[in-house]
Design an enzyme around this catalytic site. Structure first.
Site, PDB file in Angstrom:
ATOM      1  CD  GLU A   1      -4.190   1.912  -3.192  1.00 38.22           C
ATOM      2  OE1 GLU A   1      -4.739   3.171  -2.669  1.00 38.22           O
ATOM      3  OE2 GLU A   1      -4.421   0.764  -2.760  1.00 38.22           O
TER       4      GLU A   1
ATOM      5  CG  ASP B   1      -2.273  -0.841   1.191  1.00 38.72           C
ATOM      6  OD1 ASP B   1      -2.480  -1.195   0.159  1.00 38.72           O
ATOM      7  OD2 ASP B   1      -2.417  -1.355   2.130  1.00 38.72           O
TER       8      ASP B   1
END
Length: 80
Positions: free
Chosen positions: A68, A44
């Protein structure tokens, strides 16, 4: 900017420019993959870490990894 500052509850960033920190993280991800037979990682925090670290991370992990890096700007995201 190449690296964004951590926005997670005021937690401090790790200094990925420090070779000890970098080596420990790479050793850790390699250990996790071997110990638990992980076949892929999802990350993330991609924009909060220097881009060149992710190449080393991928090599140390030895498996598929995806991260991401979304902010709504395709020019920004394309760099990842």
């Amino acid at each position: 900017p190449q690296v964004e500052h951590c926005r997670l509850a005021g937690l401090p960033d790790l200094n990925h420019e420090n070779q000890f920190v970098r080596s420990e993280l790479l050793s850790w991800i390699s250990y996790m993959q071997r110990s638990y037979d992980i076949d892929g990682f999802r990350v993330d925090t991609v924009p909060e870490v220097p881009k060149d670290f992710w190449r080393e991370f991928q090599q140390a992990a030895g498996v598929f990894a995806i991260g991401e890096a979304f902010n709504g700007n395709s020019d920004y995201v394309a760099g990842y």
